[in-house]
Write a protein that holds these residues in place. Structure first.
Motif, PDB file in Angstrom:
ATOM      1  N   PHE A  21       9.890 -10.270  -4.808  1.00  0.00           N
ATOM      2  CA  PHE A  21       9.158  -9.575  -3.667  1.00  0.00           C
ATOM      3  C   PHE A  21       7.838  -9.866  -3.461  1.00  0.00           C
ATOM      4  O   PHE A  21       7.131  -9.594  -4.502  1.00  0.00           O
ATOM      5  CB  PHE A  21       9.622  -8.071  -3.796  1.00  0.00           C
ATOM      6  CG  PHE A  21       9.129  -7.213  -2.372  1.00  0.00           C
ATOM      7  CD1 PHE A  21      10.123  -6.940  -1.810  1.00  0.00           C
ATOM      8  CD2 PHE A  21       7.760  -6.601  -2.357  1.00  0.00           C
ATOM      9  CE1 PHE A  21       9.893  -6.059  -0.595  1.00  0.00           C
ATOM     10  CE2 PHE A  21       7.588  -5.609  -1.404  1.00  0.00           C
ATOM     11  CZ  PHE A  21       8.466  -5.466  -0.434  1.00  0.00           C
ATOM     12  N   VAL A  22       7.145 -10.388  -2.204  1.00  0.00           N
ATOM     13  CA  VAL A  22       5.852 -10.435  -2.402  1.00  0.00           C
ATOM     14  C   VAL A  22       5.170  -9.283  -1.030  1.00  0.00           C
ATOM     15  O   VAL A  22       5.559  -9.316  -0.064  1.00  0.00           O
ATOM     16  CB  VAL A  22       5.435 -11.826  -1.602  1.00  0.00           C
ATOM     17  CG1 VAL A  22       3.963 -12.045  -1.320  1.00  0.00           C
ATOM     18  CG2 VAL A  22       5.930 -12.872  -2.414  1.00  0.00           C
ATOM     19  N   PHE A  23       4.256  -8.656  -1.680  1.00  0.00           N
ATOM     20  CA  PHE A  23       3.579  -7.515  -0.974  1.00  0.00           C
ATOM     21  C   PHE A  23       2.127  -7.905  -0.783  1.00  0.00           C
ATOM     22  O   PHE A  23       1.385  -7.857  -1.781  1.00  0.00           O
ATOM     23  CB  PHE A  23       3.689  -5.990  -1.814  1.00  0.00           C
ATOM     24  CG  PHE A  23       3.054  -4.997  -1.072  1.00  0.00           C
ATOM     25  CD1 PHE A  23       3.786  -4.408  -0.153  1.00  0.00           C
ATOM     26  CD2 PHE A  23       1.774  -4.581  -1.796  1.00  0.00           C
ATOM     27  CE1 PHE A  23       3.303  -3.348   0.547  1.00  0.00           C
ATOM     28  CE2 PHE A  23       1.443  -3.385  -0.957  1.00  0.00           C
ATOM     29  CZ  PHE A  23       2.067  -2.726   0.034  1.00  0.00           C
ATOM     30  N   PRO A  24       1.668  -7.809   0.336  1.00  0.00           N
ATOM     31  CA  PRO A  24       0.179  -8.117   0.501  1.00  0.00           C
ATOM     32  C   PRO A  24      -0.643  -6.834   0.642  1.00  0.00           C
ATOM     33  O   PRO A  24      -0.277  -5.898   1.235  1.00  0.00           O
ATOM     34  CB  PRO A  24       0.248  -8.615   2.265  1.00  0.00           C
ATOM     35  CG  PRO A  24       1.452  -8.055   2.817  1.00  0.00           C
ATOM     36  CD  PRO A  24       2.497  -7.908   1.737  1.00  0.00           C
ATOM     37  N   PHE A  25      -1.475  -6.729  -0.254  1.00  0.00           N
ATOM     38  CA  PHE A  25      -2.285  -5.448  -0.412  1.00  0.00           C
ATOM     39  C   PHE A  25      -3.529  -5.541   0.101  1.00  0.00           C
ATOM     40  O   PHE A  25      -4.444  -6.384  -0.308  1.00  0.00           O
ATOM     41  CB  PHE A  25      -2.205  -5.040  -1.972  1.00  0.00           C
ATOM     42  CG  PHE A  25      -3.312  -3.888  -2.546  1.00  0.00           C
ATOM     43  CD1 PHE A  25      -2.962  -2.733  -1.770  1.00  0.00           C
ATOM     44  CD2 PHE A  25      -4.227  -4.266  -3.204  1.00  0.00           C
ATOM     45  CE1 PHE A  25      -3.763  -1.705  -2.095  1.00  0.00           C
ATOM     46  CE2 PHE A  25      -5.046  -3.056  -3.652  1.00  0.00           C
ATOM     47  CZ  PHE A  25      -4.830  -1.812  -3.012  1.00  0.00           C
ATOM     48  N   TYR A  26      -3.648  -4.958   1.143  1.00  0.00           N
ATOM     49  CA  TYR A  26      -4.934  -5.057   1.859  1.00  0.00           C
ATOM     50  C   TYR A  26      -6.028  -3.911   1.401  1.00  0.00           C
ATOM     51  O   TYR A  26      -5.827  -2.690   1.298  1.00  0.00           O
ATOM     52  CB  TYR A  26      -4.837  -4.532   3.458  1.00  0.00           C
ATOM     53  CG  TYR A  26      -3.948  -5.747   4.172  1.00  0.00           C
ATOM     54  CD1 TYR A  26      -4.569  -7.037   4.701  1.00  0.00           C
ATOM     55  CD2 TYR A  26      -2.429  -5.684   4.438  1.00  0.00           C
ATOM     56  CE1 TYR A  26      -3.632  -7.690   5.255  1.00  0.00           C
ATOM     57  CE2 TYR A  26      -1.948  -6.853   4.665  1.00  0.00           C
ATOM     58  CZ  TYR A  26      -2.553  -7.696   5.362  1.00  0.00           C
ATOM     59  OH  TYR A  26      -1.808  -8.845   5.936  1.00  0.00           O
ATOM     60  N   PHE A  27      -7.113  -4.503   0.862  1.00  0.00           N
ATOM     61  CA  PHE A  27      -8.095  -3.680   0.111  1.00  0.00           C
ATOM     62  C   PHE A  27      -9.595  -3.523   1.005  1.00  0.00           C
ATOM     63  O   PHE A  27     -10.158  -2.953   0.832  1.00  0.00           O
ATOM     64  CB  PHE A  27      -8.414  -4.281  -1.148  1.00  0.00           C
ATOM     65  CG  PHE A  27      -9.103  -5.461  -1.244  1.00  0.00           C
ATOM     66  CD1 PHE A  27     -10.402  -5.823  -0.976  1.00  0.00           C
ATOM     67  CD2 PHE A  27      -7.981  -6.634  -1.144  1.00  0.00           C
ATOM     68  CE1 PHE A  27     -11.064  -7.190  -1.019  1.00  0.00           C
ATOM     69  CE2 PHE A  27      -8.647  -7.970  -1.123  1.00  0.00           C
ATOM     70  CZ  PHE A  27     -10.411  -8.160  -1.278  1.00  0.00           C
TER      71      PHE A  27
END
Length: 140
Positions: A128-134
């Motif tokens: 699972f690849v989760f894009p974490f927008y910071f």
């Protein structure tokens, strides 16, 4: 998939689709099953900030506390640990093999959180690849 194969996987669960939506054919809430239910559960855990659910304030993942942190090796390590702990606590159907944070998209304002896991009941590997927008993206 045969009916026998489905019966053998029922223990993986069935739940509402995320985000919740109504199926146009039936007028009922859409549901997902088996590995797709697990993937959506992972997404729910990662997108829920601790304290967001009134009746379960401990539920969720603490990465949201790091949204405005400067991305350092220590913060990357903290993200990996936080994600691993949240999944181990709230998704008992999987065994978390590895959590890694990719920084290739740092200039675009997000990190890729890559989760390798195994479905406990079937020993089936998953990713699972989760894009974490910071931060807001500098280049649109």
């Amino acid at each position: 998939m045969t009916a026998g194969e489905e019966r053998g996987r029922e223990f993986l669960g069935t739940g509402w689709a995320f985000p919740p939506r109504i199926a146009s054919e039936t007028g009922l809430v859409e549901r997902v099953s088996y590995e797709q239910d697990i993937r959506q559960s992972i997404l729910i855990i990662l997108t829920t900030a601790k304290g967001e659910r009134v009746m379960r304030p401990d539920f969720g993942c603490g990465i949201h506390d790091l949204v405005f942190a400067a991305v350092t090796a220590q913060v990357v390590s903290q993200i990996e640990t936080t994600v691993r702990d949240a999944l181990r606590t709230y998704e008992a159907r999987i065994l978390v093999q590895n959590v890694a944070v990719g920084t290739a998209n740092l200039a675009r304002g997000y990190l890729d959180i890559v989760i390798d896991y195994e479905v406990r009941a079937t020993n089936q590997p998953g990713n699972f690849v989760f894009p974490f927008y910071f931060q807001e993206s500098a280049s649109q």
